[in-house]
Design an enzyme around this catalytic site. Structure first.
Site, short mmCIF file in Angstrom:
data_model
loop_
_atom_site.label_atom_id
_atom_site.label_comp_id
_atom_site.label_asym_id
_atom_site.label_seq_id
_atom_site.Cartn_x
_atom_site.Cartn_y
_atom_site.Cartn_z
N ASN A 222 -10.19 0.12 -1.55
CA ASN A 222 -8.75 0.14 -1.28
C ASN A 222 -8.04 -0.48 -2.48
O ASN A 222 -8.15 -1.67 -2.74
CB ASN A 222 -8.49 -0.67 0.00
N HIS B 105 -3.04 6.90 1.81
CA HIS B 105 -3.48 5.63 1.24
C HIS B 105 -4.95 5.44 1.57
O HIS B 105 -5.38 5.64 2.71
CB HIS B 105 -2.64 4.49 1.84
N CYS C 158 0.79 -1.24 0.00
CA CYS C 158 0.00 0.00 0.00
C CYS C 158 0.82 1.29 0.00
O CYS C 158 0.32 2.34 -0.38
CB CYS C 158 -0.94 -0.01 1.19
#
Length: 314
Positions: A270, A239, A112
């Site tokens: 995500n 993020h 990430c």
């Protein structure tokens, strides 16, 4: 002295949209449960498009926005944790599809935080004189590694790509600030992708507690390195892990009341290494952030690796 700046951005998402109601027909969940825990209402899922297709889609837009031809690029860095092929690496495959001749090409996996890592390494290469123009891409096909029977993970992730074009500039025009990066490897199992047929697993509460307590001080350090107070930031792109995490970090940073906070997680889910450039590109495209605006980027997650820097918008 030489530095780098972002001259253009681009993003790409597959057309298929998976809503919370769609997911409720697949697993034991519902819209209220998902929204209350992670803030997501939809995510994009790739069907026919490969990882390289997604990356190329974002890269082509970034190069077009930069008014640059592929032969002007001499470094390609791709951040991803969902590559299937080990060789040629994803960056080399993207360069081949774009027709970039003889670039340095490498793939980077810190999950990430990957885009911020890749952006930093490209900036370092330019500062060292090893490159003049770089294409940096964050791309993921998270749908490839999801257990669609596990409601704790399948509701979170989506697919997509974002890209940035960097070029060398005099130090006084620097547009990519010093990176703050590191990891907490002893907590690496909190987000894992494992097995010959890889599947992602996550210890949600561990990640939530770590992100909401540890990221804000690290993000402040990135601002200090850039010589800017958080109150002077025009935007914050973390993020896109979870809406509650994003809002908790933003609340601790002391941002100005009119600062733009990226919340693309609501519509895209995500997307791991793709989430920061995807969200940033959208904000610039919509005119919510303007040329020269200082924006804090901060990635964190898999391996509990983290990285962040202040950049100036193209």
């Amino acid at each position: 002295m030489t530095a780098s700046r972002i001259v253009a951005l681009g993003h790409h998402q597959p057309p298929k949209i998976l809503s919370n109601d769609d997911l409720s027909a697949m697993v034991d969940t519902d819209d209220e449960w998902i929204r209350s825990r992670v803030g997501i209402r939809t995510r994009h899922i790739a069907e026919d498009e490969t990882l390289v297709d997604l990356a190329v889609g974002a890269a082509e837009k970034a190069l077009a926005h930069a008014g640059m031809t592929p032969d002007q690029v001499d470094l390609v860095a791709v951040a991803t944790c969902t590559a299937v092929e080990r060789s040629p690496n994803t960056a080399a495959a993207v360069a081949a599809r774009l027709g970039i001749p003889a670039p340095a090409a490498y793939e980077l996996n810190t999950a990430c935080s990957g885009f911020s890592y890749a952006l930093a390494t490209a900036d370092h290469a330019i500062r060292a004189g090893a490159a003049t123009r770089a294409l940096v891409v964050g791309v993921e096909r998270m749908s490839d590694i999801i257990d669609w029977t596990d409601r704790t993970t399948c509701v979170i992730f989506g697919d997509g790509a974002g890209a940035a074009v960097l070029e060398a500039v005099p130090d006084e025009r620097a547009g990519v600030g010093p990176v703050v990066w590191g990891s907490e490897p002893e907590k690496g199992a909190a987000v894992a992708i494992s097995g010959w047929k890889p599947v992602i697993s996550q210890q949600g509460q561990t990640v939530f507690r770590w992100a909401t307590t540890q990221v804000a001080p690290l993000a402040r350090k990135a601002c200090e390195k850039a010589g800017i107070d958080p109150s002077e930031l025009r935007g914050f792109v973390a993020h896109q892990a979870n809406l509650r995490i994003i809002d908790a970090i933003a609340g601790k940073l002391g941002l100005a009341g009119d600062a733009v906070i990226a919340r693309d997680v609501v519509d895209s889910g995500n997307t791991s290494a793709a989430s920061i450039p995807l969200a940033l590109s959208k904000l610039v495209e919509r005119g919510e952030l303007g040329s020269g605006d200082p924006v804090l980027l901060f990635g964190f997650g898999g391996g509990l690796a983290y990285a962040g820097q202040v950049v100036r918008c193209p």
